[in-house]
Design an enzyme around this catalytic site. Structure first.
Site, PDB file in Angstrom:
ATOM      1  N   ASN A 103      -0.574   5.812  -4.449  1.00 12.09           N
ATOM      2  CA  ASN A 103       0.672   5.148  -4.067  1.00 12.09           C
ATOM      3  C   ASN A 103       0.944   3.861  -4.823  1.00 12.09           C
ATOM      4  OD1 ASN A 103       2.973   4.757  -2.144  1.00 12.09           O
ATOM      5  ND2 ASN A 103       1.779   2.928  -1.643  1.00 12.09           N
ATOM      6  N   ARG A 199     -10.407  11.903  -1.555  1.00 11.67           N
ATOM      7  CA  ARG A 199      -9.741  11.474  -0.324  1.00 11.67           C
ATOM      8  C   ARG A 199      -8.466  10.790  -0.825  1.00 11.67           C
ATOM      9  NH1 ARG A 199      -8.273   6.133   1.792  1.00 11.67           N
ATOM     10  NH2 ARG A 199      -8.462   6.152   4.039  1.00 11.67           N
ATOM     11  N   ASP A 201      -5.526   8.640  -0.745  1.00 11.53           N
ATOM     12  CA  ASP A 201      -5.212   7.450   0.049  1.00 11.53           C
ATOM     13  C   ASP A 201      -3.701   7.290   0.253  1.00 11.53           C
ATOM     14  OD1 ASP A 201      -6.068   4.641   0.945  1.00 11.53           O
ATOM     15  OD2 ASP A 201      -4.658   4.139  -0.644  1.00 11.53           O
ATOM     16  N   LEU A 206       4.659   7.922  -1.152  1.00  3.94           N
ATOM     17  CA  LEU A 206       4.828   8.015  -2.609  1.00  3.94           C
ATOM     18  C   LEU A 206       6.273   7.821  -3.059  1.00  3.94           C
ATOM     19  CD1 LEU A 206       2.456  10.960  -3.652  1.00  3.94           C
ATOM     20  CD2 LEU A 206       1.920   8.565  -3.255  1.00  3.94           C
ATOM     21  N   GLU A 243      -5.041  11.265   3.570  1.00  2.48           N
ATOM     22  CA  GLU A 243      -4.957  10.187   4.543  1.00  2.48           C
ATOM     23  C   GLU A 243      -3.489   9.929   4.868  1.00  2.48           C
ATOM     24  OE1 GLU A 243      -5.602   5.502   5.522  1.00  2.48           O
ATOM     25  OE2 GLU A 243      -4.800   6.161   3.627  1.00  2.48           O
ATOM     26  N   ASP A 317     -11.773   0.986   7.867  1.00  2.00           N
ATOM     27  CA  ASP A 317     -10.601   0.196   8.265  1.00  2.00           C
ATOM     28  C   ASP A 317     -10.728  -0.229   9.722  1.00  2.00           C
ATOM     29  OD1 ASP A 317      -9.198   0.250   5.836  1.00  2.00           O
ATOM     30  OD2 ASP A 317      -8.447   2.267   6.255  1.00  2.00           O
TER      31      ASP A 317
HETATM   32  C1  GLC Z   1      -5.778   3.043   3.105  1.00  3.84           C
HETATM   33  C2  GLC Z   1      -7.209   2.540   3.067  1.00  3.84           C
HETATM   34  C3  GLC Z   1      -7.220   1.060   3.294  1.00  3.84           C
HETATM   35  C4  GLC Z   1      -6.375   0.389   2.236  1.00  3.84           C
HETATM   36  C5  GLC Z   1      -4.970   0.980   2.189  1.00  3.84           C
HETATM   37  C6  GLC Z   1      -4.218   0.542   0.967  1.00  3.84           C
HETATM   38  O1  GLC Z   1      -5.223   2.929   4.360  1.00  3.84           O
HETATM   39  O2  GLC Z   1      -7.986   3.229   4.012  1.00  3.84           O
HETATM   40  O3  GLC Z   1      -8.524   0.556   3.298  1.00  3.84           O
HETATM   41  O4  GLC Z   1      -6.296  -0.990   2.499  1.00  3.84           O
HETATM   42  O5  GLC Z   1      -5.003   2.387   2.145  1.00  3.84           O
HETATM   43  O6  GLC Z   1      -4.685   1.189  -0.182  1.00  3.84           O
END
Ligand code: GLC
Length: 549
Positions: A103, A199, A201, A206, A243, A317
Site C-alpha cells: 500500500n 503476508r 499488509d 490500495l 491482512e 500490533d
Molecule cells: C499493518 C501492520 C502494522 C503496520 C501497518 C502499516 O497493519 O500490521 O504493524 O503499522 O500495517 O504498514
C-alpha cells in the site's frame, strides 16, 4: 492432500527478526540468528514462519515503511543470509513467508524522494497528490492517536499527499500502471529466492475513489487477483495471506471463488486473517459468555475449498478493537486496559499472558479455542512460553521485546551488553526472563511450552480441524462454547467452559450412542454415550476436544 494446499492445516509462527535472536552481538536480532533456532520451531511443531518486514527501511514503523524492496535491512543481514535461512528452513520442512507492504512506501524511498521534488517529476504519479485536503473526505483515519488527517502538506512541491498510516508512509498510486507492475517485480524477486509466500499488509487501501470509503474497492480486488494469477502460474505452492481488518462479509470477496462449486476455486487470497473473532474470544473469556463468538462465526460466510482463515489471539500490533461496536470497545478497554497507557489507537497494546492475568487455565483455554476454530492458527513469538509486555516502551514495541531463551544475563537473545539491546528485556518479578524462558520450560513437563507443543501436535493429527465444517451447538448454558467439527466420517466436539464456575451441561450426542468420547488433548476416555441424555460437568475454564472411539 496436494502440496499446494499445505496451508489448510498449517501452524504459523509470527516472528519479529529484531527480537528473536542476535548472531553478531549488536543487540539486534538478525536473519542468521534465526537459523540455530529453527530446530526449536520444528520441535514446537510449526509449519510456516512469518517474518515481519526485513527490507531496507528508516524504521519509523518498524520496517512497514520500506525504502528498498530489493534489499535486507543492514541490521538484519544480507540477501545471501536470507537465502541461507530459506534453505535451512526448507531442509527442516519449514516454510517461510514475509510481509509484503504494497500500500505504501517510506518517505525515504527513492520514488517518493523524486516524487515530492516537483509536480512534473516523472515519479510524481507514483503517489497520490492533491491540491487540497478535501478529497476523499470522510475516509477514516487508522492511526488516530498520531495522525490528524490522511493528507499531509508537502512544502517543497505545494500539494498534499495521501497516507492511510503514518505521514512517513505515503500511499502508492495503483492507478499508475508502472506502480502496479513494479510491485509485481518485487513479488517475483522474493519468490524467485524460494520464499513460500507473503503476508500481504494493509491490502484494503490500495485504490482510492471519490465518494467511497476508499477501502475494499473492486479495483483493489482486481489487482490482487492479478498478483494471484501470476503466482498460480509461476509459483503454485506459494501463498498470499491477506491482512484486511474487516467484517466477515467484507473479507469474503478477498477469497473470491465459489464455495459450492469446486470447479470455481478461490483466486485471490489463499488465507485471510479472521479479525472479528479475536476480540470476541477475549470478551467471552472475561464475561464467561459464548454468544459473541458464536454469532460472529455464524455470520462468517463459507469460503472455497482451497481457501482458509487464519486465526490468532495476539500479534505484533495492538489487540485491535476496530471490529467491535463502540459499546464493546469501551467495555473491552474497561476490562483489559485498566491503565490508559495500555490503549493505543483503537486497541490494546498488551501481550496474551498479561491480558489473561497469567491464569494458566485461561491461557490454555484460549489456545484450545484458537487451535480448534476453523482456520490455520498463528502463534505470536513468545506467547508459547507466556512472555510479558512493557507498556513503558514506544508505540507497539512493548509487545515486541527480545525473546527469552534462557535465564542467563542477556536471556540467550544476544551476547551484547543488555544495555545495548534494541529494547530492554522483560525483567519484572513475574514475567522476567529469569523465570519465563525457553530453556527452563523445555525441561519442565507441565510447562506452557510443552502444553503448546502437545496441542500443536494433536491439532496437526486431526485432519478434521483443518478441513472440516463447524457447527455451533445450541445449549441452554451461555457459559459453554461448544462446536462440532466434521469432515466425512471424522467428528470432533470442542466443549469449553468460559466461566470461573463449574458447569453441568447436556450434550446432543444421541447419534453417537454406543460409542465412547475420548478427550484427545488429555488422552482420557469419558463415559460412553447411551440413549439417555449425555451430561458432562466441566470445571472452571475446562475444555475438551472429543472424538469417538
Ligand atoms: C499493518 C501492520 C502494522 C503496520 C501497518 C502499516 O497493519 O500490521 O504493524 O503499522 O500495517 O504498514
Amino acid at each position: 492432500m496436494t502440496n499446494s494446499l499445505w496451508y489448510k492445516n498449517a501452524i504459523f509462527y509470527e516472528l519479529h527478526i529484531r527480537s528473536f535472536a542476535d548472531s553478531n552481538g549488536d543487540g539486534k536480532g538478525d536473519l542468521l540468528g534465526i537459523i540455530p533456532k529453527l530446530d526449536y520451531l520444528k520441535d514446537l511443531g510449526v509449519d510456516c514462519i512469518w517474518l515481519l518486514p526485513m527490507f531496507g527501511s528508516p524504521l519509523k514503523d518498524d520496517g512497514y515503511d520500506i525504502s528498498d524492496y530489493f534489499n535486507i535491512h543492514s541490521d538484519y543481514g544480507t540477501v545471501e543470509d536470507f537465502q541461507l535461512l530459506v534453505k535451512e528452513s526448507h531442509a527442516r520442512g519449514l516454510r517461510i513467508i514475509t510481509d509484503l507492504v504494497l500500500n505504501h512506501t517510506s518517505d525515504q524511498h527513492p520514488w517518493f524522494i523524486e516524487s515530492r521534488k516537483s509536480k512534473d517529476n516523472p515519479y510524481r504519479d507514483y503517489y497520490v497528490w492533491s491540491d487540497n485536503n478535501k478529497k476523499y473526505e470522510g475516509v477514516r483515519i487508522i492511526f488516530v492517536d498520531t495522525e490528524p488527517s490522511n493528507w499531509t502538506y508537502d512544502e517543497t512541491s505545494g500539494q498534499y499527499y495521501w497516507h492511510r498510516f503514518y505521514a512517513s508512509q505515503p500511499d502508492l498510486n495503483y492507478d499508475n500502471p508502472e506502480v502496479a507492475d513494479k510491485m509485481l517485480e518485487v513479488i517475483r524477486f522474493w519468490l524467485d529466492m524460494g520464499i513460500d509466500g507473503f503476508r500481504a499488509d494493509a491490502v484494503p487501501y490500495l485504490f482510492e475513489r471519490e465518494g467511497t470509503s476508499c477501502e475494499n474497492l473492486p479495483e483493489t480486488h482486481d489487482y490482487l487477483k492479478r498478483v494471484r494469477a501470476m503466482m498460480n502460474e509461476h509459483y503454485p505452492d506459494a501463498i498470499l495471506l491477506g491482512e484486511a481488518n474487516m467484517w466477515p462479509h467484507e473479507l469474503r470477496p478477498y477469497f473470491s471463488g465459489d464455495p459450492n462449486n469446486p470447479a470455481v476455486p478461490g483466486d485471490e487470497f489463499h488465507l485471510a486473517f479472521h479479525f472479528p473473532v479475536m476480540p470476541r474470544i477475549f470478551k467471552g473469556l472475561k464475561l464467561g459468555r459464548a454468544n459473541d463468538i458464536i454469532n460472529i462465526m455464524n455470520d462468517t460466510p463459507a469460503i472455497p475449498y482451497n481457501c482458509q482463515w487464519c486465526v490468532f489471539l495476539r500479534n505484533h500490533d495492538e489487540l485491535t478493537l476496530e471490529m467491535v461496536t463502540e459499546d464493546d470497545r469501551q467495555l473491552m478497554w474497561q476490562l483489559y486496559a485498566p491503565d490508559p497507557a495500555m490503549k493505543l489507537n483503537l486497541g490494546i497494546r498488551r501481550r496474551l499472558t498479561p491480558l489473561l492475568e497469567n491464569d494458566r487455565r485461561k491461557i490454555e483455554l484460549a489456545n484450545a479455542i484458537l487451535f480448534s476454530l476453523p482456520g490455520a492458527p498463528i502463534i505470536y513469538y513468545g506467547d508459547e512460553i507466556g512472555m510479558g509486555d512493557n507498556i513503558a516502551l514506544f508505540d507497539r514495541n512493548g509487545v515486541r521485546t527480545p525473546m527469552q531463551w534462557t535465564g542467563e544475563r542477556g536471556a540467550g537473545f544476544s551476547t551484547a551488553d543488555p544495555s545495548q539491546f534494541w529494547a530492554p528485556l522483560i525483567d519484572d518479578a513475574v514475567y522476567g526472563y529469569q523465570h519465563i524462558n525457553v530453556a527452563s520450560q523445555q525441561h519442565e513437563a507441565n510447562s506452557l511450552f510443552n502444553l503448546m507443543k502437545h496441542m500443536v501436535a494433536v491439532r496437526k493429527s486431526l485432519f478434521v480441524l483443518g478441513w472440516g465444517d463447524c457447527t455451533f451447538l445450541q445449549l441452554d448454558n451461555e457459559t459453554i462454547l461448544a462446536y462440532h467439527r466434521h469432515h466425512e466420517s471424522e467428528h470432533c466436539f470442542i466443549i469449553c467452559n468460559l466461566s470461573d464456575q463449574s458447569q453441568t451441561i447436556t450434550l446432543p450426542l444421541s447419534e453417537f450412542a454406543g460409542r465412547t468420547p475420548h478427550d484427545l488433548l488429555h488422552d482420557k476416555s469419558l463415559a460412553p454415550v447411551t440413549t439417555s441424555e449425555y451430561t458432562l460437568t466441566l470445571a472452571p475454564y475446562q475444555y475438551h476436544w472429543l472424538a469417538f472411539k
